[in-house]
Design an enzyme around this catalytic site. Structure first.
Site, PDB file in Angstrom:
ATOM      1  N   LYS A   3       0.750  -1.316   0.027  1.00 56.97           N
ATOM      2  CA  LYS A   3      -0.263   0.330  -0.280  1.00 56.97           C
ATOM      3  C   LYS A   3       1.213   1.655  -0.008  1.00 56.97           C
ATOM      4  CE  LYS A   3      -1.625   3.246   1.877  1.00 56.97           C
ATOM      5  NZ  LYS A   3      -2.151   4.156   1.803  1.00 56.97           N
ATOM      6  N   GLU A  54       8.657   1.304  11.221  1.00 60.80           N
ATOM      7  CA  GLU A  54       9.876   2.362  11.027  1.00 60.80           C
ATOM      8  C   GLU A  54       9.511   4.015  10.856  1.00 60.80           C
ATOM      9  OE1 GLU A  54      12.964   1.590  10.265  1.00 60.80           O
ATOM     10  OE2 GLU A  54      13.051  -0.355  10.241  1.00 60.80           O
ATOM     11  N   CYS A 112      13.826   9.887   6.685  1.00 62.69           N
ATOM     12  CA  CYS A 112      13.875   9.748   8.217  1.00 62.69           C
ATOM     13  C   CYS A 112      15.062   9.892   9.249  1.00 62.69           C
ATOM     14  CB  CYS A 112      13.505   8.829   8.560  1.00 62.69           C
ATOM     15  SG  CYS A 112      14.451   7.247   7.543  1.00 62.69           S
ATOM     16  N   GLU A 116       9.364  16.333  14.610  1.00 57.65           N
ATOM     17  CA  GLU A 116      10.211  15.959  13.132  1.00 57.65           C
ATOM     18  C   GLU A 116       9.323  17.275  12.114  1.00 57.65           C
ATOM     19  OE1 GLU A 116       8.355  12.732  10.770  1.00 57.65           O
ATOM     20  OE2 GLU A 116      10.652  12.533  10.926  1.00 57.65           O
TER      21      GLU A 116
HETATM   22  P1  NAD Z   1       2.577   8.596   6.688  1.00 59.64           P
HETATM   23  O1  NAD Z   1       2.510   8.226   7.944  1.00 59.64           O
HETATM   24  O2  NAD Z   1       1.348  10.241   7.182  1.00 59.64           O
HETATM   25  O3  NAD Z   1       1.743   7.651   5.676  1.00 59.64           O
HETATM   26  C1  NAD Z   1       2.286   6.780   5.986  1.00 59.64           C
HETATM   27  C2  NAD Z   1       1.772   5.569   5.167  1.00 59.64           C
HETATM   28  O4  NAD Z   1       0.163   5.464   6.057  1.00 59.64           O
HETATM   29  C3  NAD Z   1       0.710   6.060   3.999  1.00 59.64           C
HETATM   30  O5  NAD Z   1       0.896   5.458   2.804  1.00 59.64           O
HETATM   31  C4  NAD Z   1      -0.784   5.935   4.317  1.00 59.64           C
HETATM   32  O6  NAD Z   1      -1.210   6.346   3.845  1.00 59.64           O
HETATM   33  C5  NAD Z   1      -0.753   5.380   5.287  1.00 59.64           C
HETATM   34  N1  NAD Z   1      -1.630   5.725   6.563  1.00 59.64           N
HETATM   35  C6  NAD Z   1      -2.080   6.868   7.049  1.00 59.64           C
HETATM   36  N2  NAD Z   1      -3.187   6.794   7.726  1.00 59.64           N
HETATM   37  C7  NAD Z   1      -3.273   5.233   8.139  1.00 59.64           C
HETATM   38  C8  NAD Z   1      -3.780   4.390   9.453  1.00 59.64           C
HETATM   39  N3  NAD Z   1      -4.708   5.170   9.751  1.00 59.64           N
HETATM   40  N4  NAD Z   1      -3.624   3.395   9.128  1.00 59.64           N
HETATM   41  C9  NAD Z   1      -3.104   2.474   8.060  1.00 59.64           C
HETATM   42  N5  NAD Z   1      -2.273   3.338   7.069  1.00 59.64           N
HETATM   43  C10 NAD Z   1      -2.366   4.729   7.007  1.00 59.64           C
HETATM   44  O7  NAD Z   1       4.120   9.169   6.862  1.00 59.64           O
HETATM   45  P2  NAD Z   1       4.241  10.333   5.276  1.00 59.64           P
HETATM   46  O8  NAD Z   1       4.230  11.331   5.662  1.00 59.64           O
HETATM   47  O9  NAD Z   1       4.554   9.042   3.952  1.00 59.64           O
HETATM   48  O10 NAD Z   1       6.382   9.931   5.849  1.00 59.64           O
HETATM   49  C11 NAD Z   1       7.095  10.692   6.120  1.00 59.64           C
HETATM   50  C12 NAD Z   1       7.346   9.581   7.903  1.00 59.64           C
HETATM   51  O11 NAD Z   1       7.721   8.845   7.681  1.00 59.64           O
HETATM   52  C13 NAD Z   1       8.114  10.633   8.548  1.00 59.64           C
HETATM   53  O12 NAD Z   1       7.896  10.936   9.611  1.00 59.64           O
HETATM   54  C14 NAD Z   1       9.427   9.777   8.429  1.00 59.64           C
HETATM   55  O13 NAD Z   1      10.235   9.663   9.100  1.00 59.64           O
HETATM   56  C15 NAD Z   1       8.846   8.291   8.423  1.00 59.64           C
HETATM   57  N6  NAD Z   1       9.765   7.906   8.067  1.00 59.64           N
HETATM   58  C16 NAD Z   1      10.636   6.818   7.802  1.00 59.64           C
HETATM   59  C17 NAD Z   1      11.238   5.751   7.792  1.00 59.64           C
HETATM   60  C18 NAD Z   1      12.293   5.024   8.884  1.00 59.64           C
HETATM   61  O14 NAD Z   1      13.136   4.126   8.313  1.00 59.64           O
HETATM   62  N7  NAD Z   1      12.356   4.554   9.668  1.00 59.64           N
HETATM   63  C19 NAD Z   1      12.076   5.633   7.078  1.00 59.64           C
HETATM   64  C20 NAD Z   1      10.707   6.570   5.754  1.00 59.64           C
HETATM   65  C21 NAD Z   1      10.347   7.677   6.135  1.00 59.64           C
END
Ligand code: NAD
Length: 483
Positions: free
Chosen positions: A174, A249, A285, A386
């Site tokens: 997804k 993550e 991240c 962040e």
């Molecule tokens: P987000 O949490 O807004 O969304 C991530 C995913 O979750 C999307 O596909 C979204 O549609 C889905 N989603 C949203 N609500 C949901 C729910 N209730 N249930 C299930 N899925 C749901 O994150 P983002 O803005 O896309 O990404 C940025 C974040 O990701 C930052 O905090 C970044 O640090 C983190 N990140 C972490 C790593 C790591 O390896 N630690 C790597 C990349 C990004």
């Protein structure tokens, strides 16, 4: 790039059952580039059925054959690397040169993980009686749900499918609703290589993500994204009625600590590289967005950092020579602007940036200047939360213990970068820093075989290593009694 790419479930290209769609726009120009299906729980149901049906044959294919098929997929992706990098540049706003590197990094990851696959083994355990053999086997979970963030779309798609698949699970991806295009492209390429139903993709926003989390026949979840969503996922999984193995993550508010013995030029280069201004405007991240600069070096380092950000030039992300693109979405643009306002209100001093580019053509997209604040103190919002955008906080330090306290004052614990030439300082500081991944005199890079993941609110679980592969299997203990 297709303008109306479809989801792929059970080997079939399909629209959402509801017919709903999402438009995808180029963040650099605001122009429409594609329309994708907006899946829902009904599409997730279909995908779970398809993944279950494909599961039996896939599981018993054996590690060798699965690894061979995945490496074949890696080669096909490499043949299309240029197209994939261009899709990501248009969809995410990151420079083409960086998106090319993302694809190559992900293929290296695929090669490493498939090569490691035979290490996913059980053990034999000394017999407790003479006619006894004990051993463990490692078995797949079945259907794995992988929910992905918007940043590094192709890189995460490739990296995230390898471990669950090579260990014998089937997968439902997804991708983020903001950057779904390269994932759709890659899963389509995979259909010529992997059996139908082994790798499925459902696009859409929160609804299909949440449905995947709550589906009782998805027993293994892996999520990469923000901590607030991560917490919802833990709650949703618990509410599904079944227990689910879940790895998270999540985000980071990562510190870089510069000790006084480091050359100011070296330190400034590390600050610029660690913040990933050019690569993705801080939308990574691991970016080191809190820099602890020793008082004695403050002015020298600041001058060089400011000279560095002034020299960065924005450009169209899909052009060959662009070194910095734009933010990926309006959401990211608004979030960055909000944190800049809050930082100013709370008394941080803006040294550079803090605003979008006003000139044509940049005013048409989500271009934002690399932004540097100093006089940032521990309790400020900008030192705690962040931003996930191009906003760097310089925090001056003098007292070692107070600095360590400030470093650890945040809810996050993903990466940390320590700069010093003194081995005693390294040995003293590394254990004190609350982070899952620490660089000493380095930034940004990850290495094959070296576990990556966070402590505290930065997550649960480790990737890029054998632990990642093992986490997609469960142990079965076998006791053979001979007569
Ligand atoms: P987000 O949490 O807004 O969304 C991530 C995913 O979750 C999307 O596909 C979204 O549609 C889905 N989603 C949203 N609500 C949901 C729910 N209730 N249930 C299930 N899925 C749901 O994150 P983002 O803005 O896309 O990404 C940025 C974040 O990701 C930052 O905090 C970044 O640090 C983190 N990140 C972490 C790593 C790591 O390896 N630690 C790597 C990349 C990004």
């Amino acid at each position: 790039m297709e303008s109306y790419p479809k989801m792929i479930i059970g080997g079939e290209q399909c629209n959402a059952v509801s017919g709903a769609v999402i438009d995808v726009c180029n963040p650099a120009t605001g122009e429409w580039i594609a329309t994708v299906p907006a899946g829902s729980s009904r599409d997730i149901d279909k995908a779970v059925k398809a993944a279950e049906q494909a599961g039996h044959n896939w599981r018993y294919l054996g590690f060798g054959e699965r690894a061979t098929l995945l490496r074949r997929l890696g080669n096909v992706i490499l043949d299309h690397a240029e197209e994939i990098a261009l899709i990501d540049a248009k969809d995410s706003g990151n420079p083409l040169v960086e998106m090319r590197k993302d694809v190559l990094k992900a293929i290296k990851h695929l090669e490493y993980m498939t090569g490691l696959a035979l290490e996913v083994k059980g053990e034999t355990i000394p017999a407790t009686t003479p006619n006894n053999i004990h051993m463990t086997l490692r078995e797949p979970f079945g259907v794995v749900g992988r929910i992905m963030p918007f940043n590094h779309p192709a890189m995460f798609t490739i990296q995230h499918l390898v471990s669950p698949l090579v260990t014998g699970n089937t997968v439902i991806l997804k991708p983020s609703e903001e950057t779904p295009l390269s994932a759709l492209y890659i899963v389509k390429l995979a259909q010529d290589i992997l059996p139908a139903g082994v790798l499925n993709i459902v696009t859409g926003a929160e609804e299909p993500g949440s449905a995947l989390v709550q589906h009782p026949r998805v027993r293994r979840l892996a999520f990469t994204g923000g901590p607030e969503t991560g917490k919802k996922i833990m709650q949703g999984a618990a509410g599904s009625g079944v227990l689910k193995q879940t790895t998270l993550e999540l985000g980071g508010k990562n510190p870089m600590i510069i000790f006084p013995d480091v050359d100011a030029g070296t330190a400034a280069n590390a600050v610029l590289a660690g913040m990933n201004f050019k690569r993705c405007l801080g939308q990574s991240c691991g970016s080191t967005s809190r820099v602890f600069v020793h008082k004695s070096q403050r002015d020298a380092i600041i001058d060089k950092v400011i000279a560095g950000v002034q020299a960065i030039k924005p450009g169209d992300p899909s052009h060959e020579d662009t070194e910095m693109g734009c933010l990926t979405s309006k959401r990211q643009f608004d979030k960055t602007s909000h944190y800049v306002d809050v930082a100013k209100q709370e008394g941080a001093r803006l040294l550079y940036g803090g605003e979008p580019y006003a000139d044509e053509p940049f005013n048409k997209g989500y271009f934002f200047k690399p932004t540097v604040f100093d006089q940032v103190t521990t309790e400020m919002t900008i030192a705690q939360e962040e931003v996930f955008g191009p906003v760097l906080s310089l925090i001056e330090w003098d007292d070692y213990d107070e600095m360590i306290q400030s470093v650890n004052s945040v809810a996050y614990g993903l990466t940390a970068s320590i700069w010093t030439n003194d081995v005693n300082t390294v040995l003293k500081t590394v254990p004190l820093v609350e982070a899952g991944f620490v660089w000493v005199n380095g930034v940004e890079r990850r290495y094959h075989g070296v576990p990556f993941g966070g402590t505290k609110d930065s997550g649960i679980g480790r990737e890029h290593c054998l632990d990642e592969l093992l986490s997609y299997t469960q142990l079965k203990s076998v006791n053979i009694l001979t007569s």
